[in-house]
Enzyme design. Structure first.
Site, mmCIF file in Angstrom:
data_model
loop_
_atom_site.group_PDB
_atom_site.id
_atom_site.type_symbol
_atom_site.label_atom_id
_atom_site.label_comp_id
_atom_site.label_asym_id
_atom_site.label_seq_id
_atom_site.Cartn_x
_atom_site.Cartn_y
_atom_site.Cartn_z
ATOM 1 N N HIS A 296 62.080 37.353 34.938
ATOM 2 C CA HIS A 296 62.125 37.022 36.368
ATOM 3 C C HIS A 296 60.756 36.659 36.945
ATOM 4 O O HIS A 296 60.662 36.065 38.006
ATOM 5 C CB HIS A 296 62.830 38.124 37.177
ATOM 6 C CG HIS A 296 61.973 39.310 37.495
ATOM 7 N ND1 HIS A 296 61.778 40.329 36.609
ATOM 8 C CD2 HIS A 296 61.265 39.649 38.607
ATOM 9 C CE1 HIS A 296 60.986 41.245 37.162
ATOM 10 N NE2 HIS A 296 60.666 40.856 38.372
ATOM 11 N N LYS B 201 59.108 33.605 40.218
ATOM 12 C CA LYS B 201 58.283 33.896 41.402
ATOM 13 C C LYS B 201 57.497 32.641 41.781
ATOM 14 O O LYS B 201 56.879 32.005 40.919
ATOM 15 C CB LYS B 201 57.309 35.044 41.099
ATOM 16 C CG LYS B 201 57.988 36.401 40.926
ATOM 17 C CD LYS B 201 56.961 37.481 40.638
ATOM 18 C CE LYS B 201 57.601 38.792 40.221
ATOM 19 N NZ LYS B 201 58.074 39.611 41.312
ATOM 20 N N GLU C 79 52.042 48.935 39.520
ATOM 21 C CA GLU C 79 53.204 49.301 40.344
ATOM 22 C C GLU C 79 53.002 50.695 40.914
ATOM 23 O O GLU C 79 52.337 51.532 40.293
ATOM 24 C CB GLU C 79 54.466 49.306 39.490
ATOM 25 C CG GLU C 79 54.801 47.957 38.897
ATOM 26 C CD GLU C 79 56.141 48.009 38.193
ATOM 27 O OE1 GLU C 79 57.151 47.738 38.858
ATOM 28 O OE2 GLU C 79 56.164 48.351 36.999
ATOM 29 N N HIS D 226 56.592 39.830 30.869
ATOM 30 C CA HIS D 226 55.946 39.352 32.095
ATOM 31 C C HIS D 226 54.455 39.029 31.891
ATOM 32 O O HIS D 226 53.980 37.973 32.293
ATOM 33 C CB HIS D 226 56.077 40.382 33.222
ATOM 34 C CG HIS D 226 57.494 40.792 33.503
ATOM 35 N ND1 HIS D 226 58.546 39.926 33.391
ATOM 36 C CD2 HIS D 226 58.035 41.978 33.893
ATOM 37 C CE1 HIS D 226 59.677 40.563 33.716
ATOM 38 N NE2 HIS D 226 59.384 41.808 34.016
HETATM 39 C C1 BG6 Z 1 61.157 44.650 35.423
HETATM 40 C C2 BG6 Z 1 60.832 45.947 34.751
HETATM 41 O O1 BG6 Z 1 61.346 43.628 34.472
HETATM 42 O O2 BG6 Z 1 60.074 44.287 36.280
HETATM 43 C C3 BG6 Z 1 60.559 47.029 35.780
HETATM 44 O O3 BG6 Z 1 61.937 46.336 33.939
HETATM 45 C C4 BG6 Z 1 59.475 46.583 36.741
HETATM 46 O O4 BG6 Z 1 60.165 48.247 35.164
HETATM 47 C C5 BG6 Z 1 59.823 45.224 37.313
HETATM 48 O O5 BG6 Z 1 59.407 47.546 37.774
HETATM 49 C C6 BG6 Z 1 58.668 44.685 38.128
HETATM 50 O O6 BG6 Z 1 59.106 43.547 38.804
HETATM 51 P P1 BG6 Z 1 58.429 43.094 40.166
HETATM 52 O O7 BG6 Z 1 59.108 41.816 40.496
HETATM 53 O O8 BG6 Z 1 58.638 44.191 41.155
HETATM 54 O O9 BG6 Z 1 56.971 42.932 39.846
#
Ligand code: BG6
Length: 387
Positions: free
Chosen positions: A64, A68, A102, A127
């Site tokens: 995902h 962004k 995070e 990511h």
């Molecule tokens: C997810 C992970 O792919 O991405 C999560 O499984 C993580 O653990 C999340 O919190 C973070 O996504 P974002 O968009 O909040 O940075």
């Protein structure tokens, strides 16, 4: 997802009469959410299982982060402008840092999944690898899905494989203990719901990656990610080399206290979230009778330029999958190349006894002090965004 699960889903769909023979390449698209496998072997098996039933063009592997806006903007910034690309290389860049910090822990009952997964599989393999690709890849020949993915695969294949062993000096793993995040007391990882009391699952990973190609040889790339850190921030910092001749003295101020220090390197910061934007840090003459320079920042903020909420990553990705545009999805060889980068670290941490023990950090901090060990013999430290 694992290959066995994919086979079970296909079997069920056939039993309900939803699959008759091979999938129709025009109409059938399968979207697969990460994590794609648990390691290189299981990712290879899952790719084989998928490709038994589908063409590559029908498979949409979601990461995902690619949905962004600010992640997509990395390529626009690099290749729609002429001014930065000529200095994006080992002659001008000192090192790159990629941070995905995070503040969340194991909320919403994620503990059981996370304890089996850990930060390397959950964030680094996908990511952070994607961010690394976008900031280091060569320009694609065209803006097509395959041309872009070819360049990402090329750069992943240029990553120097980590030598087998305890990965000391290359990667650090750690877990949070109780602390305070945004003024609120929070429990340690092992006290969270559905976490094994003796768990050694890392909630923090820092790792050094070296790319051996014409552009990046000799420029270390430092990645880190963690749960329950001081602030939620995802950013990429490209730090440039300091000028060869230091003609000026630099003033550095902390609050009211100012001091004279050595030259500060220029930094270009891609802020992925929150406060999405791009900042450039450079030196400017401080108004005074003496000639002294001070660090200043030039900021571009998405919210200033285009007010309103940015679209959600999944909105964009699902729409693209429906439209059949796979530019923002990972291809089979790409996902395998990502696993090849992290696999030696996984092997060391999960396969070797007494190797690279898990460090600990208090919730609400910027991570364990051990994370600085990957800078050994290198004069830098993590850039922790405070504002
Ligand atoms: C997810 C992970 O792919 O991405 C999560 O499984 C993580 O653990 C999340 O919190 C973070 O996504 P974002 O968009 O909040 O940075």
């Amino acid at each position: 997802m694992k290959a066995e699960l994919f086979e079970v889903i296909i079997r069920h769909l056939s039993e309900y009469g939803m699959v008759h023979g091979p999938f129709d390449p025009l109409w059938t698209r399968v979207v697969i959410e990460k994590p794609f496998g648990r390691d290189l072997e299981s990712a290879l098996a899952l790719n084989r299982a998928c490709l038994n039933y589908l063409n590559e063009s029908q498979i949409y592997r979601i990461d995902h982060y690619l949905g962004k806006e600010t992640v997509q903007n990395i390529l626009s910034f690099r290749f729609a402008n002429a001014i930065f690309e000529p200095i994006f290389n080992h002659r001008y860049v000192d090192h790159i840092q990629i941070t995905a910090a995070e503040t969340v822990g194991m909320e919403s009952g994620r503990g059981a999944f996370y304890d089996e997964t850990g930060a390397l599989r959950d964030m680094v393999q996908n990511h952070l690898m994607q961010l690394l690709c976008l900031v280091t890849m060569e320009p694609p020949s065209r803006m097509t899905a395959d041309a872009i993915r070819n360049e990402k695969v090329k750069v992943l294949q240029s990553v120097v494989p980590v030598s087998p062993g305890c990965v000391d000096g290359v990667a650090v793993r750690a877990q949070y203990v109780g602390g305070e995040v945004a003024g609120k007391a929070v429990p340690g990882y092992r006290q969270e719901e559905r976490i094994q009391p003796e768990s050694s699952t890392p909630t923090y990973v820092a790792m050094r990656v070296d790319i051996e190609n014409w552009r990046w040889k000799g420029v270390p790339i430092y990645l880190r990610t963690g749960k329950r850190l001081r602030r939620r921030v995802t950013e990429i910092t490209v730090q440039f080399k300091i000028p060869p001749l230091q003609l000026f003295q630099t003033v550095e101020c902390v609050g009211d206290m100012c001091d004279l220090t050595g030259a500060k390197p220029n930094r270009l910061i891609f802020r992925i979230q929150p406060e999405e934007g791009i900042s450039l840090r450079f030196s400017a003459k401080r108004p005074a009778l003496q000639v002294l320079v001070e660090d200043v920042v030039m900021d571009f903020l998405y919210s200033g330029q285009w007010p309103g909420a940015l679209p959600e990553a999944y909105e964009r990705l699902l729409l693209d999958a429906i439209r059949g545009d796979s530019t923002l999805f990972t291809r089979s060889d790409e996902v395998e190349a990502q696993w090849r980068v992290v696999q030696p670290v996984l092997r060391a941490w999960e396969g070797l006894d007494d190797c690279a023990p898990v460090a600990f950090y208090p919730a609400g901090s910027w991570g364990p002090s051990e994370a600085a060990s990957i800078f050994a013999n290198y004069d830098t430290d993590w850039h922790n965004p405070e504002a």
